[in-house]
Design a protein around this motif. Structure first.
Motif, short mmCIF file in Angstrom:
data_model
loop_
_atom_site.label_atom_id
_atom_site.label_comp_id
_atom_site.label_asym_id
_atom_site.label_seq_id
_atom_site.Cartn_x
_atom_site.Cartn_y
_atom_site.Cartn_z
N LEU A 140 -2.44 8.66 11.56
CA LEU A 140 -2.84 8.53 12.95
C LEU A 140 -3.05 7.07 13.33
CD1 LEU A 140 -3.49 10.30 15.41
CD2 LEU A 140 -5.88 10.34 14.67
N ALA A 141 -3.39 6.24 12.32
CA ALA A 141 -3.58 4.81 12.57
C ALA A 141 -2.28 4.14 12.99
CB ALA A 141 -4.14 4.13 11.33
N LEU A 142 -1.15 4.71 12.56
CA LEU A 142 0.16 4.13 12.86
C LEU A 142 0.89 4.90 13.94
CD1 LEU A 142 1.32 3.37 9.19
CD2 LEU A 142 -0.10 1.99 10.73
N TYR A 163 -11.95 3.58 6.81
CA TYR A 163 -13.34 3.19 7.04
C TYR A 163 -13.96 3.99 8.19
CZ TYR A 163 -17.29 0.27 8.43
OH TYR A 163 -18.54 -0.18 8.79
N VAL A 164 -13.20 4.13 9.28
CA VAL A 164 -13.69 4.88 10.45
C VAL A 164 -13.68 6.37 10.17
CG1 VAL A 164 -13.19 5.45 12.87
CG2 VAL A 164 -12.98 3.07 12.07
N THR A 165 -12.70 6.84 9.41
CA THR A 165 -12.34 8.23 9.07
C THR A 165 -11.43 8.81 10.15
OG1 THR A 165 -14.12 9.51 10.12
CG2 THR A 165 -14.57 8.57 7.93
N TYR A 205 0.85 -1.20 0.00
CA TYR A 205 0.00 0.00 0.00
C TYR A 205 0.88 1.24 0.00
CZ TYR A 205 -3.57 3.32 1.67
OH TYR A 205 -4.43 4.38 1.81
N SER A 206 0.54 2.21 -0.84
CA SER A 206 1.28 3.47 -0.91
C SER A 206 0.29 4.61 -0.93
CB SER A 206 2.17 3.53 -2.16
OG SER A 206 3.08 2.47 -2.19
N ASN A 207 0.75 5.76 -0.47
CA ASN A 207 -0.08 6.95 -0.52
C ASN A 207 0.81 8.17 -0.55
OD1 ASN A 207 -2.35 8.51 -0.63
ND2 ASN A 207 -3.28 7.67 1.23
N ARG A 208 0.20 9.28 -0.97
CA ARG A 208 0.96 10.52 -1.11
C ARG A 208 1.30 11.09 0.27
NH1 ARG A 208 -0.48 16.01 -1.39
NH2 ARG A 208 -2.68 15.45 -1.21
N PRO A 244 -3.67 -3.22 7.12
CA PRO A 244 -5.07 -3.27 7.54
C PRO A 244 -5.48 -2.09 8.42
CG PRO A 244 -4.09 -5.45 7.68
CD PRO A 244 -2.96 -4.49 7.41
N ALA A 245 -4.56 -1.59 9.24
CA ALA A 245 -4.89 -0.43 10.08
C ALA A 245 -5.19 0.80 9.23
CB ALA A 245 -3.74 -0.15 11.04
N LEU A 246 -4.45 0.96 8.12
CA LEU A 246 -4.70 2.09 7.23
C LEU A 246 -6.07 1.95 6.56
CD1 LEU A 246 -1.15 2.34 5.65
CD2 LEU A 246 -2.18 3.96 7.23
N HIS A 247 -6.42 0.75 6.14
CA HIS A 247 -7.75 0.53 5.57
C HIS A 247 -8.84 0.80 6.62
CE1 HIS A 247 -6.09 -0.85 1.88
NE2 HIS A 247 -5.64 -2.01 2.34
#
Length: 736
Positions: free
Chosen positions: A458-460, A429-431, A387-390, A422-425
């Motif tokens: 924030l999930a990490l 989902y939670v926002t 998984y990657s993101n900007r 999975p934490a990022l996903h």
């Protein structure tokens, strides 16, 4: 002629000289004389300052480097009467008869000096000794005269009992000890009311010459002095003859007192949070701290740091909470070099219990709790794929701690193994907005920025929190989802702003997952140090570059949180939550539960137990013949079939706003960029639209695009089962 002496003129000049001398004497006396009342009152007020005690009334505040004893004071009525009598007889037998100066004793001392040259007797009263403490002067006949005047003045303003109480609390002993309480602990490690007659007399004798008579290193034995004082006590019917005989048979047995537990960080926190002291109407505040446990944890963390000394780690902190009462019973912050440098080494004066640091994965249970509250279950399937993101104008590739990916996993497996993807996903989902709101309601006051500042990071654990906040939040799970502020004293309850954050069912389910050795098997193995003899929910965390290592856990009664790292933010040499603090966490829980009857973690009776497939693929396909395990569901969840939760389909790469550059070493026509979707299936058909130009549909989630310099836009149309499923948002990116 015989002349008579002119006596009249001589007498006149003699009288003038005498008067002038008397004026000078009185003037100098007045200039030197200062009423000691103000200083006496100031010291007593300071000595009566708020004292901080542990839950068993042991002092937590101490210092032997100050001029006055402000921490180990005792009221006169609490000092045994025989103890008072021994000191009065030894130092000032007419204490209750004179008015500050014992003129009879002074005359006797002067006579001894004249006729026998005996300088051993000073004839100073207890009141004069108090004056000498308040106004130290070089020893001379003049200073003796001034002390007498000040002693008389003091006794006109202060009662005898107050003077005696002051004296017994402030009289100096060896090794910077002041007062009989500190002396009793220093020599015999006991309280006053437990001392033997000989030990009491020894303390009375020692004040005459603390250094010379010092029981540990003095050059003069005090047995003869003790015996002489004992005989005086017999003469005054304070001691009987039989006690005198027994006293001579027994030797003094010294017992080196243990240094009081180091709790100055906790004490500072208490002083900052108790508010106006006058409102307490107390001179002593009993806190919730257990100094015995405090000392155990202090030694444990210091030894743990010592064993990890080759890993460039210098600081550690721990906090322990009794979750049944919400009381803090231990608060420790130590450094590997703090003791030897008297807290002058880097970071020693920083309280790492309240210092904000990045928590890493230790926050994840609160995120998954939010997802369970929303409508996920413990068997909701989440993708664990690259998984990657900007990040800014670049792109960040996220990965799990082990750099392994497990494909489809259940929520129980994702949380148990602390998987990052999975934490990022889950936070998507939670926002981030909802998750941050929950964290702030859990007492994380350090998270002061807006949600878009932290975003999915924030999930990490990309926001900084304190160990205090983290342990307090975990106590919410231990208390069945109800948040309540922690208590530090018995005199004032914590604010009564209890509030429910998680349901009874969700909070107990989180504890069940965190205490499940099978749930963490992928990353930690079933034989992990995190598997404790008593069922304990445990979570670790590690921040970027190994700067912070965390371990938090709770069982049926206690919450324990530990942080390790460097106060100066320098990186450790690979210390993780499971490598550094976890072993100390295990040791603390063993200490807390030894010789006690333990219990399992609470599990809500409203949860419904049901056998489900272990393998996510079997779970998704509702396979009948599969390996099973028992899972817990909320009643309404149990009634509906377990289904795959599909994550939002979006463009994974390129991230919106991505900046990339052509490699000058490779011909432009040979370069391509792999575009990728997240949330879609490999069996889906995707139509990529780049710069409003539709490309031929492809099977799968990737598309190889020949790179072109310039600003571009991309979106994708996803087809499933012959129908359009969704259309993604448009992403902008730039190629230089």
């Amino acid at each position: 002629m015989i002349h008579k002496p002119y006596t009249g003129k001589f007498f006149k000049w003699s009288c003038l000289s005498l008067i002038l001398g008397l004026v000078i004497f009185i003037g100098k006396t007045i200039s030197d004389f200062t009423s000691p009342y103000m200083e006496f009152h100031a010291v007593r007020s300071d000595a009566s300052n708020l004292q901080i005690l542990d839950r068993n009334n042991k002092p937590l505040t101490f210092s032997y480097q100050t001029r006055w004893n402000t921490h180990d004071n005792i009221a006169l009525h609490e000092i045994p009467e025989s103890f008072q009598q021994a000191f009065i007889l030894a130092e000032d037998k007419r204490f209750f008869k004179h008015h500050g100066v014992d003129w009879q004793a002074r005359a006797s001392a002067l006579s001894e000096r004249i006729w026998s040259s005996n300088k051993s007797r000073g004839a100073s009263t207890i009141t004069e000794q108090v004056v000498r403490m308040l106004h130290p002067r070089a020893r001379s006949y003049w200073s003796k005269w001034i002390e007498g005047l000040e002693a008389i003045a003091l006794e006109t303003q202060v009662s005898k009992s107050d003077i005696l109480e002051f004296y017994l609390n402030q009289v100096p002993y060896a090794s910077n000890r002041r007062g009989v309480v500190q002396a009793a602990r220093f020599y015999f490690d006991r309280d006053l009311n437990t001392l033997s007659i000989k030990e009491t007399l020894a303390l009375a004798v020692l004040v005459r010459a603390p250094s010379k008579f010092d029981l540990y290193g003095g050059k003069v034995q005090i047995e003869d002095s003790i015996n002489r004082l004992a005989k005086k006590l017999v003469e005054y019917n304070i001691l009987d003859s039989e006690s005198l005989i027994n006293l001579k048979k027994h030797n003094l047995i010294l017992s080196v007192a243990k240094t009081p537990t180091s709790s100055f960080h906790f004490v500072n926190y208490v002083r900052e949070h108790i508010g106006n002291q006058s409102a307490w109407n107390q001179t002593k505040i009993v806190t919730t701290l257990d100094s015995n446990l405090q000392q155990f944890i202090n030694d444990l963390l210091e030894n743990r740091l010592k064993s990890l000394s080759s890993k460039n780690i210098n600081n550690a902190a721990a906090i322990v909470i009794d979750s049944k009462t919400n009381e803090i019973i231990a608060w420790v912050s130590v450094g590997s070099r703090c003791k030897e440098t008297m807290n002058k080494a880097s970071g020693c004066l920083i309280d790492m219990v309240t210092a904000p640091r990045q928590p890493g994965s230790s926050l994840k249970p609160f995120l998954y709790g939010a997802a369970l509250e929303k409508d996920w279950t413990a068997v909701t399937i989440i993708e664990d794929l690259p998984y990657s993101n900007r990040v800014g104008q670049g792109i960040h590739h996220f990965h799990n701690y082990s750099n392994s990916y497990y494909g489809k996993v259940t929520l129980r497996t994702a949380l148990g193994n602390s998987l990052n993807i999975p934490a990022l996903h889950t936070i998507n989902y939670v926002t981030p907005e909802k998750y941050l709101f929950i964290l702030q309601n859990l007492g994380f006051k350090s998270l002061t920025q807006a949600a878009d500042y932290y975003d999915e990071g924030l999930a990490l654990g990309n926001g900084e929190v304190t160990l205090f906040e983290l342990a307090q939040a975990y106590s919410t799970f231990a208390n069945r989802g109800i948040f309540s502020p922690l208590k530090i004293t018995f005199y004032r309850d914590a604010p009564s702003d209890k509030k429910r954050i998680y349901s009874d069912e969700v909070s107990s389910l989180i504890g069940n997952i965190l205490s499940d050795p099978w749930a963490r098997n992928l990353e930690f193995s079933r034989g992990s140090v995190l598997n404790l003899p008593t069922q304990t929910a445990v979570k670790t965390g590690t921040s970027n570059d190994y700067r912070d290592a965390w371990a938090v856990g709770y069982n049926y009664r206690y919450v324990v949180g530990i942080w390790m790292g460097n106060a100066d933010y320098s990186a450790t040499d690979g210390i993780t939550g499971s490598l550094g603090p976890s072993l100390a966490l295990r040791g603390i829980f063993n200490e807390l539960t030894k010789n006690t009857e333990t219990a399992p973690l609470y599990i809500s009776p409203k949860l419904v137990a049901k056998d489900v497939c272990i393998n996510p693929e079997d779970l998704e396909n509702h396979t009948l013949n599969c390996a099973m395990h028992t899972e817990y569901f909320l009643p309404e969840e149990e009634k509906s079939p377990v289904e795959l939760t599909t994550n939002k389909i979006d463009i994974f790469r390129p991230a919106n706003g991505l900046e990339m550059a052509i490699d000058p070493r490779i011909p432009h026509n040979k370069q391509a960029f792999e575009m990728r979707l997240s949330g879609a299936l490999e069996t889906d058909t995707v139509e990529w639209v780049i710069d409003n130009e539709k490309h031929a549909p492809t099977l799968g989630i990737t598309f190889l695009w020949p790179t072109k310099i310039g600003k571009h836009y991309v979106e994708a149309i996803i087809w499933r089962n012959g129908q359009v499923l969704t259309k993604t948002e448009k992403h902008a990116f730039n190629v230089k």
